[in-house]
Scaffold this motif. Structure first.
Motif, PDB file in Angstrom:
ATOM      1  N   ARG A   2      40.674 -15.628 -62.288  1.00 42.78           N
ATOM      2  CA  ARG A   2      41.337 -16.721 -61.355  1.00 42.78           C
ATOM      3  C   ARG A   2      40.807 -18.268 -62.018  1.00 42.78           C
ATOM      4  O   ARG A   2      39.393 -18.117 -62.422  1.00 42.78           O
ATOM      5  N   TYR A   3      41.391 -19.117 -61.822  1.00 40.97           N
ATOM      6  CA  TYR A   3      41.092 -20.438 -62.264  1.00 40.97           C
ATOM      7  C   TYR A   3      41.362 -21.523 -61.457  1.00 40.97           C
ATOM      8  O   TYR A   3      42.473 -21.412 -60.572  1.00 40.97           O
ATOM      9  N   LEU A  41      47.846 -18.685 -55.863  1.00 37.93           N
ATOM     10  CA  LEU A  41      47.233 -18.075 -54.942  1.00 37.93           C
ATOM     11  C   LEU A  41      47.164 -19.258 -53.535  1.00 37.93           C
ATOM     12  O   LEU A  41      47.132 -18.925 -52.721  1.00 37.93           O
ATOM     13  N   GLU A  83      45.636 -17.102 -60.431  1.00 31.93           N
ATOM     14  CA  GLU A  83      45.324 -15.932 -61.013  1.00 31.93           C
ATOM     15  C   GLU A  83      46.226 -15.399 -62.297  1.00 31.93           C
ATOM     16  O   GLU A  83      47.399 -14.898 -62.020  1.00 31.93           O
ATOM     17  N   GLN A 112      32.780 -15.531 -60.482  1.00 33.13           N
ATOM     18  CA  GLN A 112      32.813 -13.983 -59.686  1.00 33.13           C
ATOM     19  C   GLN A 112      31.680 -13.824 -59.502  1.00 33.13           C
ATOM     20  O   GLN A 112      30.569 -13.585 -60.246  1.00 33.13           O
TER      21      GLN A 112
END
Length: 116
Positions: A2-3, A41, A83, A112
């Motif tokens: 994820r960014y 997302l 993502e 994370q």
């Protein structure tokens, strides 16, 4: 992975009025593509930085400041979370964001954190 895409620009160059039909179409096309691909997302726009309240705690006292965290010409105006497989894919998505035409998009990996 994820960014976070931090969308920012010089707020003085942004009109507080309604965006043009063409601007809406360009943005909608960009978002629709990401939704179709299943990589978007979240995407949220922010109110102008003048509406911000900055919170700090020093020596047990909560300090509030009206306005943004930093005094700068460019301010964060929105954010998206995507993502994708790698940084290159996130950069390609950021480069396609319409805001890149007048501002910039910072791409940052989301940390994370292991849960117990």
């Amino acid at each position: 992975m994820r960014y976070l895409l931090l969308i920012s620009a010089d707020e003085s160059r942004i009109d507080d009025g309604e965006p043009s039909d063409e601007a809406i179409k360009v943005f909608t096309d960009w978002m629709d593509d990401l939704v179709r691909r299943g990589v978007l997302l979240s995407h949220e726009g922010l109110q102008p930085s003048r509406t911000a309240t900055t919170v700090r705690v020093r020596d047990g006292h909560t300090l509030l400041t009206d306005g943004p965290y930093i005094e700068a010409k460019d301010q964060i105006g929105g954010m998206a979370i995507v993502e994708v497989d790698d940084l290159d894919a996130a950069i390609a998505i950021a480069a396609g964001h319409p805001a890149c035409a007048w501002g910039q998009v910072e791409v940052r990996p989301i940390r994370q954190i292991a849960s117990s």
